[in-house]
Motif scaffolding. Structure first.
Motif, short mmCIF file in Angstrom:
data_model
loop_
_atom_site.label_atom_id
_atom_site.label_comp_id
_atom_site.label_asym_id
_atom_site.label_seq_id
_atom_site.Cartn_x
_atom_site.Cartn_y
_atom_site.Cartn_z
N GLN A 18 42.45 40.05 37.16
CA GLN A 18 41.39 39.05 37.34
C GLN A 18 41.64 38.24 38.61
O GLN A 18 40.71 37.98 39.39
N ARG A 19 42.88 37.83 38.82
CA ARG A 19 43.23 37.07 40.02
C ARG A 19 42.98 37.90 41.28
O ARG A 19 42.39 37.41 42.26
N ARG A 37 39.26 38.15 42.02
CA ARG A 37 38.69 36.96 42.65
C ARG A 37 39.02 36.91 44.13
O ARG A 37 38.18 36.54 44.97
N ARG A 82 36.97 39.33 45.93
CA ARG A 82 35.59 38.84 46.02
C ARG A 82 35.44 37.91 47.21
O ARG A 82 34.42 37.94 47.92
N VAL A 83 36.44 37.06 47.46
CA VAL A 83 36.41 36.19 48.64
C VAL A 83 36.39 37.04 49.92
O VAL A 83 35.62 36.77 50.84
N LEU A 122 36.77 46.05 44.26
CA LEU A 122 36.17 45.22 43.21
C LEU A 122 35.82 46.06 41.99
O LEU A 122 36.06 45.63 40.85
N SER A 176 35.65 43.75 38.77
CA SER A 176 35.16 42.47 39.24
C SER A 176 33.79 42.68 39.89
O SER A 176 33.21 43.76 39.81
N SER A 204 30.31 38.14 45.13
CA SER A 204 29.84 36.77 44.98
C SER A 204 28.33 36.74 44.76
O SER A 204 27.57 37.47 45.41
N ARG A 263 36.14 28.78 48.51
CA ARG A 263 36.06 28.19 47.18
C ARG A 263 34.84 28.68 46.42
O ARG A 263 34.91 28.96 45.22
N LEU A 298 35.25 32.36 45.37
CA LEU A 298 36.32 32.55 44.41
C LEU A 298 35.81 32.46 42.98
O LEU A 298 36.27 33.20 42.09
N TRP A 299 34.81 31.60 42.76
CA TRP A 299 34.35 31.35 41.40
C TRP A 299 32.91 31.79 41.15
O TRP A 299 32.51 32.00 40.00
#
Length: 208
Positions: free
Chosen positions: A44-45, A48, A51-52, A98, A103, A106, A203, A206-207
């Motif tokens: 998961q980390r 993310r 994804r960035v 991804l 994952s 974004s 940021r 990331l989310w």
């Protein structure tokens, strides 16, 4: 012709945002690297973080497209378009990783694309040296970011590292080529604003 440029820009935006980019068809850097990342929280980390990186490549696509559209220099346009093709490879590789990590990209991808295109086009309209200066400033930021990811990815995630390392090497090459072609250093306020936006992108992607 203006209409041809409009069509080309729309086509690139749609291909970028829907995962239909072509690139140069370079091999996937992680193709021979075992996927030893087994712990769900580490996957998961890593997802993310990739994804960035994917969001950054969305913006790079837009940036180079805006720069190529805004310049009146045919030779520089060709250089920018070649760099854009290499960034398409990066985008394709990030998307593949991804998927492997279960994952997703974004959800703010259209925002990253719009911001990148606008920044690239405005820099191009200020002239050749400013256009090239933007390449150097952005790629230096990206190099620093990717180096941090090489350190921060989960210890067992050599597969993601192989991708990030190749991307980093390409970005260094883009910056060096732009410097050799006569890039000027961007004003401090512009570089500071770019740093702030880079943090927003990191940021946000990331989310979200």
């Amino acid at each position: 012709m203006f209409s041809d440029q409009v069509i080309a820009n729309i086509d690139n935006a749609l291909r970028t945002l829907t995962g239909q980019q072509i690139g140069s068809d370079r091999p996937y850097p992680a193709r021979d690297v075992p996927d030893a990342l087994l712990r769900p929280w580490e996957r998961q980390r890593a997802g993310r973080m990739m994804r960035v990186n994917h969001a950054g490549e969305i913006m790079a696509q837009a940036l180079y497209t805006g720069q190529a559209t805004g310049t009146n220099d045919p030779a520089l346009r060709e250089q920018l378009q070649q760099a854009r093709v290499e960034e398409e490879d990066h985008l394709r590789w990030c998307e593949a990783r991804l998927r492997e990590l279960n994952s997703r990209p974004s959800l703010l991808a259209p925002l990253w694309y719009s911001a990148g295109w606008s920044m690239g086009f405005l820099a191009a309209r200020r002239g050749r040296a400013s256009n090239l200066g933007l390449v150097v400033a952005v790629e230096n930021q990206v190099e620093e970011h990717l180096n941090s990811h090489l350190d921060e990815l989960p210890a067992d995630d050599e597969r993601s590292r192989a991708i990030v390392a190749q991307m980093r090497d390409d970005e260094v090459g883009h910056a060096e080529k732009a410097e050799a072609l006569g890039a000027e250093k961007l004003p401090m306020p512009v570089r500071m604003a770019m740093g702030v936006f880079s943090k927003v992108l990191t940021r946000g992607a990331l989310w979200i």
